[in-house]
Design an enzyme around this catalytic site. Sequence first.
Site, short mmCIF file in Angstrom:
data_model
loop_
_atom_site.label_atom_id
_atom_site.label_comp_id
_atom_site.label_asym_id
_atom_site.label_seq_id
_atom_site.Cartn_x
_atom_site.Cartn_y
_atom_site.Cartn_z
N ASP A 192 0.87 -1.18 0.00
CA ASP A 192 0.00 0.00 0.00
C ASP A 192 0.90 1.22 0.00
O ASP A 192 1.64 1.47 0.95
CB ASP A 192 -0.92 0.01 1.23
CG ASP A 192 -1.77 1.26 1.28
OD1 ASP A 192 -2.61 1.44 0.39
OD2 ASP A 192 -1.57 2.07 2.22
N GLU A 280 -1.49 -1.44 -5.75
CA GLU A 280 -2.74 -0.82 -6.16
C GLU A 280 -2.52 0.08 -7.37
O GLU A 280 -1.53 0.80 -7.44
CB GLU A 280 -3.32 -0.01 -5.00
CG GLU A 280 -4.79 0.36 -5.18
CD GLU A 280 -5.39 0.96 -3.93
OE1 GLU A 280 -6.62 1.15 -3.89
OE2 GLU A 280 -4.63 1.23 -2.98
N ASP A 361 -3.12 1.89 6.90
CA ASP A 361 -2.23 1.43 5.83
C ASP A 361 -1.98 -0.07 5.91
O ASP A 361 -1.91 -0.75 4.87
CB ASP A 361 -0.90 2.19 5.90
CG ASP A 361 -1.08 3.68 5.68
OD1 ASP A 361 -2.06 4.05 4.99
OD2 ASP A 361 -0.26 4.46 6.17
#
Length: 404
Positions: A192, A280, A361
């Site tokens: 992330d 992502e 996170d």
Amino acid sequence: MLSDMLVRYRYRIDPTLAQRQALARAFGCARVVYNDALAERQRASQAGERVSDTEVQRRVITQAKRTPERAWLTEVASVALIQACQDARRAYRNWFDSLTDKRKGRRIGHPRFRTKHGRQSIRLTRNGFAFRGTRLSVAKVGQVRVRWSRELPSVPSSVTIIQEPDRRYYASFVVERDPTPLLPVPRTAGIDLGLVSFATIAASDGTIETLANPRYLRAAERRLVRAQRQLNRKQKGSKNRAKARLRVAVAHRKVRDQRADHHHKLALRLIRENQTIAVEDLAVAGLARTRLAKSVHDAGWTTFVRVLEAKAAQHGRTIVKVGRWAPTSQTCSACGRRDGPKPLGVRAWACQACGTVHDRDVNAARNILVAAGLAETLNACEGHVRPGVTLAVASEAGTHRGVA
């Protein structure tokens, strides 16, 4: 079976004063040919005239050399002029293909004319350069000293001579490189990317790693502001202004090099430690239009992911991209309950279903790992394995598949 890849190897070069003057002429002539080619294509388009690539090249190079206004084009190697004309053709075609949806990705704008300020470059194919021992022989420039920091893996097909705004010169070679696959490892990881922490890594073995955001631009901001203020106070066209402009370019180069060093070292470590890495697919262009723009550009997410993909292709690893609409920050990684969107100021929250307290996170990194199909999460609230999120997955070969 991994195939050979085309990569760039870049080296510092140290041209002499005479060679710098010859390169300055080559940069200027290539810039003029590029701009003339764009202008000729625009003129033909407005007049409804169809001109071939060969005809454009004949007009802006062959015919232009015979005119008094462009007679100085004969002073530089013709290969540099031809490649500049080809660059203009490619830029114009990419823009047109983007308008007609033939080109994938975001829309690109109309090609812009090159200026004499900023980065300058010329591109040469095999008939425009050669090696003379440890020196690089450039047509109509001479034998240039190269700082060989590593050996070339193969004979280069082309070279780009670059002058950066900080007045450093580089030679960037396009070469074929054999892949160097690493031994398989059982570990996978979900990453992330963020602004508070540059990266939060959740691995399949249960380990969690949080990496601080170095914020190189923010750290150098006071020095950059001072250098830019001194530049603005200098009289245009003066030697002092040129010196001040150089100080600004050097300050920006230091920030750029620090960021690149951080990205490469981190990407290589992650590639060595993990067989598959899930990241992502962030909408960086959209975030760069918000109040977070400076911080987003300072982090350099897109560049880091691009470096990660390149090293994965080189070493036989896989990069999986999770769709940007996957609710990784809204879903409890312990039970799968979706609690809805949360402001960026909320760094920790408790799941209303199972009571688990999550770091924002860390929870997102775990969800990215699950959404990519690299791990499973037991839904403690409903008693079944939480279904993954349907998303697009891209491996190092550029293929796409759906993961349930």
